[in-house]
Design a protein around this motif. Sequence first.
Motif, short mmCIF file in Angstrom:
data_model
loop_
_atom_site.label_atom_id
_atom_site.label_comp_id
_atom_site.label_asym_id
_atom_site.label_seq_id
_atom_site.Cartn_x
_atom_site.Cartn_y
_atom_site.Cartn_z
N GLN A 6 -26.59 -42.09 24.17
CA GLN A 6 -26.79 -41.85 25.56
C GLN A 6 -28.50 -41.12 25.53
N TYR A 7 -28.74 -40.55 24.45
CA TYR A 7 -30.42 -39.96 24.24
C TYR A 7 -31.27 -41.11 24.30
N ALA A 8 -30.70 -42.27 23.29
CA ALA A 8 -31.43 -43.18 23.10
C ALA A 8 -32.06 -43.94 24.50
N TYR A 9 -30.87 -44.25 25.19
CA TYR A 9 -31.21 -45.01 26.58
C TYR A 9 -31.85 -44.11 27.60
N GLU A 10 -31.65 -42.64 27.47
CA GLU A 10 -32.46 -41.82 28.51
C GLU A 10 -34.02 -42.04 27.92
N LYS A 35 -30.38 -49.06 32.33
CA LYS A 35 -30.40 -48.85 31.02
C LYS A 35 -30.80 -50.01 29.89
N HIS A 36 -30.28 -51.15 30.31
CA HIS A 36 -30.36 -52.25 29.41
C HIS A 36 -31.82 -52.73 29.47
N ILE A 37 -32.19 -52.87 30.86
CA ILE A 37 -33.59 -53.35 31.25
C ILE A 37 -34.59 -52.30 30.38
N ALA A 38 -34.19 -50.99 30.51
CA ALA A 38 -35.44 -50.16 30.08
C ALA A 38 -35.34 -49.98 28.59
N ALA A 39 -34.18 -50.35 27.87
CA ALA A 39 -34.32 -50.91 26.46
C ALA A 39 -35.28 -51.78 25.94
N CYS A 94 -31.50 -50.78 21.82
CA CYS A 94 -31.40 -52.38 21.53
C CYS A 94 -30.18 -52.92 21.03
N ASP A 95 -29.63 -52.19 20.01
CA ASP A 95 -28.79 -52.74 19.11
C ASP A 95 -27.55 -52.92 20.29
N ASN A 96 -27.26 -51.50 20.76
CA ASN A 96 -25.98 -51.63 21.66
C ASN A 96 -26.31 -52.96 22.75
N THR A 97 -27.37 -52.97 23.41
CA THR A 97 -27.73 -54.06 24.31
C THR A 97 -27.63 -55.26 23.96
N ILE A 98 -28.18 -55.48 22.72
CA ILE A 98 -27.87 -56.94 22.11
C ILE A 98 -26.56 -57.21 21.75
N ALA A 99 -25.72 -56.43 21.26
CA ALA A 99 -24.38 -56.61 21.00
C ALA A 99 -23.51 -56.90 22.31
N GLU A 100 -23.75 -55.98 23.16
CA GLU A 100 -23.11 -56.09 24.70
C GLU A 100 -23.28 -57.44 25.14
N PHE A 101 -24.45 -58.11 25.23
CA PHE A 101 -24.80 -59.03 25.79
C PHE A 101 -25.07 -60.59 25.03
N ASP A 102 -24.74 -60.13 23.89
CA ASP A 102 -24.84 -61.27 23.05
C ASP A 102 -26.38 -61.89 23.02
#
Length: 284
Positions: A6-10, A35-39, A94-102
């Motif tokens: 949460q801190y990372a996305y903020e 948040k994903h666009i922001a990452a 980015c790790d979370n976004t990459i994993a979530e959206f392949d």
Amino acid sequence: MNNQLQYAYEKCLELAHSHYENFPVAKMVPKHLQKHIAAVYAFARTADDIADEQHETIAEDDPIRVKNLEKFESQLDIPESERDTQWSWIFTACDNTIAEFDIPKQLFRDLVSAFKQDVVKKRYADFEELKDYCRRSANPVGRLVLILHGLRDDVRFAQSDAICTALQLANFWQDMSVDKHKNRIYIPQADWQGLSETDFFAESASPEVRKILKFQVERTEKLFKAGEPLPKSLPFPLSLEIRATLAGGRTILKKIEQQDFDTLKGRPKITKFDKIKILLKSLV
């Protein structure tokens, strides 16, 4: 979502909303995607800042910025516990976004590759060479935005690539008065028509330089035209943003034309009134 994520996305959102550069942040997207666009933005913005860091005080052949970019890129592939603390929040998001959206990591690598090239390469032999730079510096951003919206087909990718390349080129032609002080000439050497570097570093553009820039502007407009169908196949509000992006890029080209294709004497600027017109045009 854990506190660290949460801190990372903020932090990514804070950077996206506050940075001084005019970069496509894709604000007009559904809340769950912001948040994903922001990452993605945080990754690209930080890499760009590393590439431009101390460009006036570090010698052009000094490898420090390239090494810093290589270190930044390496964070994609190392465990979180081993990452550089100054960037760890970016890669946590980015790790979370990459994993979530392949998402293919190559899109992120392409961005860094272009930034590394910009540090050391100041001239382009022909238009194909320049387009290859745009393929890595600009096109990944458009593709990432489409992927985050669940769109991954070749037709939309090609249209997005055309728009993103055109935007990058429009910014090159807009920024000639700035880039000459960085020893950068983006007009392909194949189009110089016998002119020398001195002509592109002058206080103002000669008739010959203006003619060459007019050709580049016309070439760029053709790319905008190729990407024009894209918004019609996109969901709202992304369709509105892409229409605004197209209108904004074409406004830059129009400003260059109004300046009689002389961007060596000064950088054409988009005013607040221009932005209002762009938005209204996009809505219509």
